[in-house]
Design an enzyme around this catalytic site. Structure first.
Site, PDB file in Angstrom:
ATOM      1  N   GLU A 286       8.369  -5.092  -6.442  1.00  0.00           N
ATOM      2  CA  GLU A 286       8.798  -5.383  -5.077  1.00  0.00           C
ATOM      3  C   GLU A 286      10.102  -6.182  -5.028  1.00  0.00           C
ATOM      4  O   GLU A 286      10.848  -6.098  -4.054  1.00  0.00           O
ATOM      5  CB  GLU A 286       7.694  -6.149  -4.325  1.00  0.00           C
ATOM      6  CG  GLU A 286       6.473  -5.297  -4.014  1.00  0.00           C
ATOM      7  CD  GLU A 286       5.448  -5.270  -5.123  1.00  0.00           C
ATOM      8  OE1 GLU A 286       4.359  -4.705  -4.920  1.00  0.00           O
ATOM      9  OE2 GLU A 286       5.731  -5.811  -6.220  1.00  0.00           O
TER      10      GLU A 286
ATOM     11  N   ASP B 200       7.575  -6.827 -12.269  1.00  0.00           N
ATOM     12  CA  ASP B 200       6.974  -6.320 -11.046  1.00  0.00           C
ATOM     13  C   ASP B 200       8.011  -5.424 -10.362  1.00  0.00           C
ATOM     14  O   ASP B 200       9.101  -5.198 -10.905  1.00  0.00           O
ATOM     15  CB  ASP B 200       6.539  -7.482 -10.149  1.00  0.00           C
ATOM     16  CG  ASP B 200       5.384  -7.113  -9.224  1.00  0.00           C
ATOM     17  OD1 ASP B 200       5.014  -5.922  -9.149  1.00  0.00           O
ATOM     18  OD2 ASP B 200       4.856  -8.017  -8.556  1.00  0.00           O
TER      19      ASP B 200
ATOM     20  N   GLU C 262       1.585 -14.784  -7.033  1.00  0.00           N
ATOM     21  CA  GLU C 262       1.765 -14.231  -8.375  1.00  0.00           C
ATOM     22  C   GLU C 262       2.730 -15.063  -9.211  1.00  0.00           C
ATOM     23  O   GLU C 262       2.561 -15.212 -10.418  1.00  0.00           O
ATOM     24  CB  GLU C 262       2.231 -12.783  -8.255  1.00  0.00           C
ATOM     25  CG  GLU C 262       1.170 -11.896  -7.604  1.00  0.00           C
ATOM     26  CD  GLU C 262       1.652 -10.501  -7.255  1.00  0.00           C
ATOM     27  OE1 GLU C 262       2.535  -9.978  -7.960  1.00  0.00           O
ATOM     28  OE2 GLU C 262       1.137  -9.923  -6.279  1.00  0.00           O
TER      29      GLU C 262
ATOM     30  N   HIS D  11       7.951 -11.271  -6.258  1.00  0.00           N
ATOM     31  CA  HIS D  11       7.996 -11.395  -4.796  1.00  0.00           C
ATOM     32  C   HIS D  11       7.212 -12.607  -4.355  1.00  0.00           C
ATOM     33  O   HIS D  11       6.416 -13.174  -5.127  1.00  0.00           O
ATOM     34  CB  HIS D  11       7.405 -10.139  -4.147  1.00  0.00           C
ATOM     35  CG  HIS D  11       6.032  -9.834  -4.632  1.00  0.00           C
ATOM     36  ND1 HIS D  11       4.900 -10.445  -4.139  1.00  0.00           N
ATOM     37  CD2 HIS D  11       5.602  -9.006  -5.634  1.00  0.00           C
ATOM     38  CE1 HIS D  11       3.841  -9.994  -4.780  1.00  0.00           C
ATOM     39  NE2 HIS D  11       4.230  -9.122  -5.708  1.00  0.00           N
TER      40      HIS D  11
ATOM     41  N   HIS E 252       3.050 -10.409  -0.750  1.00  0.00           N
ATOM     42  CA  HIS E 252       1.594 -10.292  -0.842  1.00  0.00           C
ATOM     43  C   HIS E 252       1.153 -11.021  -2.098  1.00  0.00           C
ATOM     44  O   HIS E 252       1.991 -11.514  -2.862  1.00  0.00           O
ATOM     45  CB  HIS E 252       1.145  -8.824  -0.907  1.00  0.00           C
ATOM     46  CG  HIS E 252       1.532  -8.128  -2.165  1.00  0.00           C
ATOM     47  ND1 HIS E 252       2.830  -7.693  -2.420  1.00  0.00           N
ATOM     48  CD2 HIS E 252       0.818  -7.797  -3.272  1.00  0.00           C
ATOM     49  CE1 HIS E 252       2.881  -7.123  -3.612  1.00  0.00           C
ATOM     50  NE2 HIS E 252       1.673  -7.181  -4.148  1.00  0.00           N
TER      51      HIS E 252
ATOM     52  N   HIS F 224       3.372  -3.784 -12.375  1.00  0.00           N
ATOM     53  CA  HIS F 224       3.272  -3.374 -10.975  1.00  0.00           C
ATOM     54  C   HIS F 224       2.255  -2.252 -10.770  1.00  0.00           C
ATOM     55  O   HIS F 224       2.293  -1.224 -11.465  1.00  0.00           O
ATOM     56  CB  HIS F 224       4.630  -2.890 -10.470  1.00  0.00           C
ATOM     57  CG  HIS F 224       4.570  -2.305  -9.084  1.00  0.00           C
ATOM     58  ND1 HIS F 224       4.429  -3.079  -7.962  1.00  0.00           N
ATOM     59  CD2 HIS F 224       4.609  -1.015  -8.652  1.00  0.00           C
ATOM     60  CE1 HIS F 224       4.388  -2.297  -6.891  1.00  0.00           C
ATOM     61  NE2 HIS F 224       4.493  -1.041  -7.287  1.00  0.00           N
TER      62      HIS F 224
END
Length: 276
Positions: A10, A8, A134, A104, A115, A60
């Site tokens: 972030e 990902d 996630e 994240h 998020h 991502h």
């Protein structure tokens, strides 16, 4: 030894803002280079531990962030979308372990760019009644396939969330959250050295069998938009809990795959930017 790496953005070293991680953002091009350097550190760590096959999934946003020429040639890359398994595309029981890079914390939790999958469109997710994002869904889905999540990198709060979900996972904090869009950054070379060493150590340890999730598992999602929740019960097995909350039961990883269908429906009904 076959290793799967989900990447990902972030939680990548040095990145703190939407402009760092969204195509067209002022610093996106720099961000995708930073992303490649973090994943290459994980690849080096896997090779040092004896990995003979490494599959990297760009997980991502548009899933076209990693430039193939920037990736260590020891790894193969899954790039682009749509993917039926999204952030876990290509993961299979043939893999000996999974590593998550740049992850994240979940929606509503503290953490840099926190998020769950769809920015503000998804307000909360629960797996078997337990709040999840996630990180937890990736760990549980991999466990259902018999693949242990052995290492994860991100900010300190993503690492803490991981340790709460599965304390056996080795974590590397590459930054310390000060707010949702600010962090105290670990020096890049130091962070990447730590990633490489942690992955090598995690993969060199005796392989463990992860605890299997409930079968059937129960996935519950609260959406920001009642229109999304109203449409989703048209999918067999999805029930409406209240005006914005739906749930479904089934075995993982099939339930994880169905969740991506939910998000495709939500995307067609809404136009929320990820970090509004």
């Amino acid at each position: 030894m076959r290793i799967y790496i989900s990447v990902d953005m972030e939680g990548i070293t040095g990145l703190v803002d939407a402009d760092d991680v969204q195509p067209g953002g002022r610093d996106y091009e720099r961000g995708r280079r930073m992303m490649a350097q973090d994943v290459n550190a994980a690849v080096r760590g896997a090779v040092a531990a004896g990995a003979t096959g490494i599959l990297v999934n760009d997980a991502h946003g548009p899933m076209r962030n990693l430039l193939p020429e920037d990736l260590d040639p020891a790894a193969r890359l899954v790039r682009g979308k749509p993917k039926t398994m999204g952030m876990l595309e290509g993961l299979s029981p043939e893999h000996d372990a999974m590593v998550c890079v740049g992850y994240h914390s979940r929606a509503g939790a503290p953490g840099v760019l926190s998020h769950s999958f769809m920015g503000h469109e998804i307000e909360d997710i629960w797996l078997d009644g337990r709040p999840v994002g996630e990180i937890g869904l990736a760990q549980a889905t991999a466990a259902a396939l018999g693949v242990p999540l052995v290492a994860l990198t991100g900010d300190d709060l993503a690492c803490a969330e991981t340790e709460e979900w599965d304390p056996a996972v080795a974590t590397v904090a590459v930054k310390h959250a000060r707010s949702r869009f600010a962090a105290e950054l670990r020096p890049a070379e130091e962070a990447r050295t730590a990633i490489e060493k942690a992955v090598t150590a995690a993969l060199s340890a005796p392989r463990r069998t992860p605890a299997a999730p409930a079968d059937p598992a129960t996935l519950t999602v609260r959406w920001q938009s009642a229109s999304v929740a109203a449409i989703l019960p048209g999918i067999p097995g999805v029930t409406l809990e209240d005006s914005r909350t739906v749930r479904a039961q089934g075995p993982l990883p099939g339930l994880y795959r169905q969740f991506y269908v939910w998000m495709r429906v939500a995307s067609s009904l809404t136009n929320q930017p990820p970090y509004c």
